[in-house]
Design a protein around this motif. Structure first.
Motif, PDB file in Angstrom:
ATOM      1  N   UNK A  29       6.299  -4.814   4.978  1.00 13.53           N
ATOM      2  CA  UNK A  29       6.323  -4.482   6.406  1.00 13.53           C
ATOM      3  C   UNK A  29       6.575  -2.995   6.616  1.00 13.53           C
ATOM      4  N   UNK A  30       7.580  -2.433   5.935  1.00 12.01           N
ATOM      5  CA  UNK A  30       7.870  -1.020   6.172  1.00 12.01           C
ATOM      6  C   UNK A  30       6.773  -0.134   5.585  1.00 12.01           C
ATOM      7  N   UNK A  31       6.095  -0.613   4.531  1.00  7.70           N
ATOM      8  CA  UNK A  31       4.953   0.128   3.993  1.00  7.70           C
ATOM      9  C   UNK A  31       3.808   0.150   4.998  1.00  7.70           C
ATOM     10  N   UNK A  32       3.665  -0.940   5.746  1.00  2.00           N
ATOM     11  CA  UNK A  32       2.650  -0.997   6.803  1.00  2.00           C
ATOM     12  C   UNK A  32       3.036  -0.105   7.968  1.00  2.00           C
ATOM     13  N   UNK A  33       4.329  -0.011   8.247  1.00  2.00           N
ATOM     14  CA  UNK A  33       4.795   0.766   9.395  1.00  2.00           C
ATOM     15  C   UNK A  33       4.606   2.262   9.181  1.00  2.00           C
ATOM     16  N   UNK A  34       4.821   2.713   7.962  1.00  2.00           N
ATOM     17  CA  UNK A  34       4.751   4.153   7.717  1.00  2.00           C
ATOM     18  C   UNK A  34       3.613   4.484   6.764  1.00  2.00           C
ATOM     19  N   UNK A  35       3.913   4.587   5.485  1.00  2.00           N
ATOM     20  CA  UNK A  35       2.908   4.921   4.483  1.00  2.00           C
ATOM     21  C   UNK A  35       3.455   4.471   3.137  1.00  2.00           C
ATOM     22  N   UNK A  36       2.692   3.671   2.438  1.00  2.00           N
ATOM     23  CA  UNK A  36       3.182   3.060   1.199  1.00  2.00           C
ATOM     24  C   UNK A  36       3.679   4.104   0.206  1.00  2.00           C
ATOM     25  N   UNK A  37       2.889   5.150  -0.035  1.00  2.00           N
ATOM     26  CA  UNK A  37       3.276   6.149  -1.029  1.00  2.00           C
ATOM     27  C   UNK A  37       4.538   6.897  -0.594  1.00  2.00           C
ATOM     28  N   UNK A  38       4.614   7.235   0.685  1.00  2.00           N
ATOM     29  CA  UNK A  38       5.798   7.931   1.191  1.00  2.00           C
ATOM     30  C   UNK A  38       7.046   7.043   1.094  1.00  2.00           C
ATOM     31  N   UNK A  39       6.881   5.750   1.387  1.00  2.90           N
ATOM     32  CA  UNK A  39       7.994   4.803   1.272  1.00  2.90           C
ATOM     33  C   UNK A  39       8.482   4.732  -0.175  1.00  2.90           C
ATOM     34  N   UNK A  40       7.551   4.641  -1.118  1.00  2.00           N
ATOM     35  CA  UNK A  40       7.935   4.560  -2.527  1.00  2.00           C
ATOM     36  C   UNK A  40       8.631   5.846  -2.977  1.00  2.00           C
ATOM     37  N   UNK A  41       8.217   6.998  -2.449  1.00  2.00           N
ATOM     38  CA  UNK A  41       8.899   8.253  -2.765  1.00  2.00           C
ATOM     39  C   UNK A  41      10.329   8.232  -2.228  1.00  2.00           C
ATOM     40  N   UNK A  42      10.483   7.676  -1.020  1.00  2.00           N
ATOM     41  CA  UNK A  42      11.824   7.561  -0.433  1.00  2.00           C
ATOM     42  C   UNK A  42      12.706   6.654  -1.288  1.00  2.00           C
ATOM     43  N   UNK A  43      12.122   5.582  -1.814  1.00  2.00           N
ATOM     44  CA  UNK A  43      12.884   4.674  -2.683  1.00  2.00           C
ATOM     45  C   UNK A  43      13.289   5.370  -3.979  1.00  2.00           C
ATOM     46  N   UNK A  44      12.401   6.166  -4.543  1.00  2.00           N
ATOM     47  CA  UNK A  44      12.735   6.919  -5.760  1.00  2.00           C
ATOM     48  C   UNK A  44      13.894   7.873  -5.497  1.00  2.00           C
ATOM     49  N   UNK A  45      13.865   8.538  -4.341  1.00  2.00           N
ATOM     50  CA  UNK A  45      14.949   9.438  -3.968  1.00  2.00           C
ATOM     51  C   UNK A  45      16.254   8.664  -3.780  1.00  2.00           C
ATOM     52  N   UNK A  46      16.160   7.489  -3.164  1.00  2.00           N
ATOM     53  CA  UNK A  46      17.351   6.663  -2.938  1.00  2.00           C
ATOM     54  C   UNK A  46      17.975   6.222  -4.267  1.00  2.00           C
TER      55      UNK A  46
END
Length: 281
Positions: free
Chosen positions: A247-264
């Protein structure tokens, strides 16, 4: 509000341990439930649970569907508070003395089997501060069910079946949201739970404005979906292969979300129920 849906009992006549997660009550004393171990809970099998009031409550397995969810019927009078406990996620291995910590401060109607975790960040003081800043607060009801945390196991995500969850929108909330949309203001969803409800209602009603109502929501939001109501999202960090991550990948951008997860992960943020949150716009 999260109900005391985890119930421990003994099978009859073997007297071996069984555990149930009550998903929702279909009718008086009849529940849909997950059970373990499943091999001990076949159609017709009987079990009993200890009530805190001192008596035993008998239960019987009436049916099993294709996904292993049982239909369970209890006999006799009982209070759920007396036979069950709050079903904390399995990764929380420390007992919580005050179970209200696993309830949002604004929770009102009982029926959920898990907390809408983004809401756990809010206190009464913070809600008052938001109100003082002129931010309008609107409340929705969606009883989180098994579909929220069941992982996607199919290769083609469009084949994944979401379980229905009960939702309700009252006219006061609908008016606040619709007025905001018409005035060009931003709708901020606190959590994926609220987002699913709002998007289901808009999709079901085929409109970018909402109507009051209630029913069962089974919307599955994944990349490619166009959001109709939600403009910003406050959400915790979610499990891999989960519908919430999609859902959040659909809301924003899958690659950007995964980058945020890597940072987290690199920064040792806390994940899941009592974890940290991010704000996505």
């Amino acid at each position: 509000r999260v109900i005391p849906a985890r119930v421990f009992g003994k099978s009859k006549p073997s007297n071996k341990d069984v555990e149930l997660l009550l998903l929702h009550e279909e009718k008086d004393k009849t529940w849909k439930a997950l059970v373990k171990p499943g091999k001990r809970m076949k159609i017709g099998d009987v079990f009993y649970v200890k009530s805190k009031l001192g008596n035993d409550i008998l239960g019987k397995i009436l049916d099993i569907d294709g996904e292993g969810i049982r239909t369970v019927k209890f006999e006799g009078e009982y209070e759920l508070d007396a036979i069950g406990e709050i079903p904390l996620p399995p990764y929380i291995n420390k007992k919580i003395q005050d179970t209200n910590r696993y309830q949002t401060v604004y929770s009102k109607y009982e029926g959920s089997v898990a907390a809408p975790t983004a809401g756990l960040h809010f206190t009464h003081e913070l809600l008052q501060l938001l109100n003082d800043e002129g931010i309008k607060l609107a409340y929705v009801t969606l009883h989180v069910g098994i579909g929220t945390f069941r992982p996607v196991s199919v290769d083609n995500i469009s084949e994944h079946k979401m379980h229905s969850e009960w939702w309700e929108l009252n006219q006061k909330t609908v008016d606040i949201i619709n007025n905001a949309k018409m005035n060009g203001n931003r709708i901020v969803s606190v959590g994926t739970t609220s987002a699913r409800l709002l998007e289901h209602a808009a999709t079901d009603q085929k409109s970018n404005l909402l109507k009051s109502g209630s029913g069962w929501a089974d919307i599955f939001i994944y990349p490619g979906y166009e959001f109709k109501i939600v403009d910003a999202l406050l959400t915790n960090f979610h499990l891999p292969k989960s519908t919430l991550l999609m859902l959040i990948s659909a809301f924003y951008d899958k690659e950007a979300i995964f980058q945020a997860y890597e940072e987290a992960i690199k920064s040792e943020y806390r994940f899941y129920s009592f974890g940290d949150a991010m704000f996505i716009v």
